[in-house]
Design an enzyme around this catalytic site. Structure first.
Site, mmCIF file in Angstrom:
data_model
loop_
_atom_site.group_PDB
_atom_site.id
_atom_site.type_symbol
_atom_site.label_atom_id
_atom_site.label_comp_id
_atom_site.label_asym_id
_atom_site.label_seq_id
_atom_site.Cartn_x
_atom_site.Cartn_y
_atom_site.Cartn_z
ATOM 1 N N SER A 146 0.813 -1.208 0.000
ATOM 2 C CA SER A 146 0.000 0.000 0.000
ATOM 3 C C SER A 146 0.848 1.260 0.000
ATOM 4 O O SER A 146 1.608 1.515 0.939
ATOM 5 C CB SER A 146 -0.930 0.015 1.218
ATOM 6 O OG SER A 146 -1.643 1.229 1.268
ATOM 7 N N LEU A 176 -4.590 -24.218 -8.527
ATOM 8 C CA LEU A 176 -3.861 -24.689 -9.706
ATOM 9 C C LEU A 176 -4.663 -24.528 -10.988
ATOM 10 O O LEU A 176 -4.113 -24.172 -12.038
ATOM 11 C CB LEU A 176 -3.454 -26.154 -9.508
ATOM 12 C CG LEU A 176 -2.685 -26.801 -10.666
ATOM 13 C CD1 LEU A 176 -1.379 -26.074 -10.945
ATOM 14 C CD2 LEU A 176 -2.421 -28.279 -10.362
ATOM 15 N N HIS A 177 -5.959 -24.788 -10.939
ATOM 16 C CA HIS A 177 -6.788 -24.655 -12.142
ATOM 17 C C HIS A 177 -6.684 -23.238 -12.706
ATOM 18 O O HIS A 177 -6.452 -23.047 -13.911
ATOM 19 C CB HIS A 177 -8.239 -24.988 -11.816
ATOM 20 C CG HIS A 177 -9.218 -24.536 -12.862
ATOM 21 N ND1 HIS A 177 -9.187 -25.003 -14.162
ATOM 22 C CD2 HIS A 177 -10.243 -23.644 -12.814
ATOM 23 C CE1 HIS A 177 -10.156 -24.429 -14.870
ATOM 24 N NE2 HIS A 177 -10.794 -23.592 -14.074
ATOM 25 N N ARG A 227 -0.663 -16.122 -20.498
ATOM 26 C CA ARG A 227 0.460 -15.206 -20.292
ATOM 27 C C ARG A 227 1.819 -15.800 -20.639
ATOM 28 O O ARG A 227 2.779 -15.046 -20.813
ATOM 29 C CB ARG A 227 0.462 -14.713 -18.841
ATOM 30 C CG ARG A 227 -0.810 -13.979 -18.446
ATOM 31 C CD ARG A 227 -1.143 -12.827 -19.375
ATOM 32 N NE ARG A 227 -2.308 -12.073 -18.899
ATOM 33 C CZ ARG A 227 -2.786 -10.985 -19.488
ATOM 34 N NH1 ARG A 227 -2.214 -10.528 -20.593
ATOM 35 N NH2 ARG A 227 -3.843 -10.363 -18.998
ATOM 36 N N ARG A 248 -0.518 4.044 0.269
ATOM 37 C CA ARG A 248 -1.200 4.985 1.176
ATOM 38 C C ARG A 248 -0.459 5.059 2.499
ATOM 39 O O ARG A 248 -0.441 6.091 3.160
ATOM 40 C CB ARG A 248 -2.639 4.536 1.437
ATOM 41 C CG ARG A 248 -3.563 4.616 0.231
ATOM 42 C CD ARG A 248 -4.992 4.302 0.671
ATOM 43 N NE ARG A 248 -5.508 5.343 1.541
ATOM 44 C CZ ARG A 248 -6.622 5.207 2.271
ATOM 45 N NH1 ARG A 248 -7.305 4.068 2.253
ATOM 46 N NH2 ARG A 248 -7.051 6.204 3.038
#
Length: 302
Positions: A122, A213-214, A223, A124
């Protein structure tokens, strides 16, 4: 560098610890635990935790009381059957938690896979490091003339040098202003959650990413593909190596049926049957569009 000496020391201490367990362990994955594998110029991927192995997939498929193993051959055959017939639920029994450091623009591509649990560093609450992804010269490419979301030939000479100079100078200038806005002597300082909006998309962020895993294999299918953007593909390729050691039977089936296989429409399958019978099939008599025919020919030629 991807890791500071202090961060590496912390990881080394984690790797030095061992504990007895009744959990199923994957020897291949045990070797990867806590190791940070460098990706790009400042990024990395490391396994923080995992659950299950190949036997966990077959155990769930058979709903057995033990590990589910009848024999190695039976387990591998069952996993290949599950993959071949798109039975996804047994693969969801395995999970992995990853720590990933990556450029913000890669993270925005990655987060489109909405089937994981994510917790991001983060800005922020914390100040981002002065670390930016600057492409290697061979990855500075022009816009493709045939693909609106792809790259063409690499830039060369003065143009490449100018682009690299802009990328470095703009990133450093933006970070200088970020630091100045957060606080200067005698100034109140802008809130971090506002100052961060001036930072470029090539700054590095980090997150924990937990996925089954799927859904991980679905991520890798897209990718790790040759058509994926280079900057996210190299992360996927590193993950492929880890998954291959974690669940070798499942990964081999994934390679065969997803990465190396092809999906044919009913029309394309009919064309294959006609070709087998000796009929000459062309784009004109195939019933396919020119685009479909090009993809069909590419699948057949490999």
């Amino acid at each position: 560098m991807p890791l500071s000496p202090e961060q590496q020391s912390e990881i080394d201490a984690q790797r030095a610890e061992t504990r007895p367990t009744r959990r199923v362990v994957s020897e291949g994955m045990e070797g990867h635990l806590y190791t940070a594998y460098p990706v790009l110029d400042h990024g990395f991927v490391r396994v923080v935790d995992y659950m299950g192995d190949d036997a966990a997939i077959t155990q769930a498929a058979r709903v057995s009381y033990g590990k589910g193993t009848k024999s190695v051959q039976n387990d591998e055959g069952l996993i290949r059957y599950l993959m071949r017939h798109w039975h996804s639920t047994p693969f969801e029994m395995c999970e992995v938690k990853l720590h990933v450091k990556l450029p913000v623009f890669v993270a925005r591509q990655w987060i489109r896979h909405r089937t994981a649990n994510v917790n991001e560093y983060s800005a922020r609450y914390s100040i981002l490091d002065r670390e930016f992804y600057i492409p290697a010269p061979e990855h500075l490419a022009a816009q493709s003339v045939v693909n609106n979301q792809g790259r063409g030939e690499a830039l060369e000479g003065e143009e490449a040098e100018r682009v690299l100079r802009y990328l470095r100078d703009d990133a450093m200038r933006a970070y200088d202003h970020y630091e100045e806005m957060i606080g200067q002597d005698g100034q109140q300082g802008l809130a971090r959650e506002l100052a961060r909006m001036n930072l470029p998309a090539n700054i590095y962020t980090q997150w924990y990413w937990k996925v089954d895993l799927h859904n991980l294999l679905h991520f890798l299918r897209l990718r790790a593909d040759a058509h994926a953007q280079y900057e996210i593909r190299v992360y996927a390729e590193e993950l492929c190596k880890i998954v291959a050691d974690w669940v070798p039977f499942a990964y081999k089936a994934f390679e065969d049926y997803r990465m190396g296989g092809a999906t044919l429409s009913s029309g394309a399958l009919d064309c294959v049957r006609r070709m087998i019978k000796g009929e000459e099939v062309t784009q004109e008599n195939s019933g396919m569009s020119k685009g479909e025919w090009r993809e069909f020919e590419a699948a057949l030629k490999g």
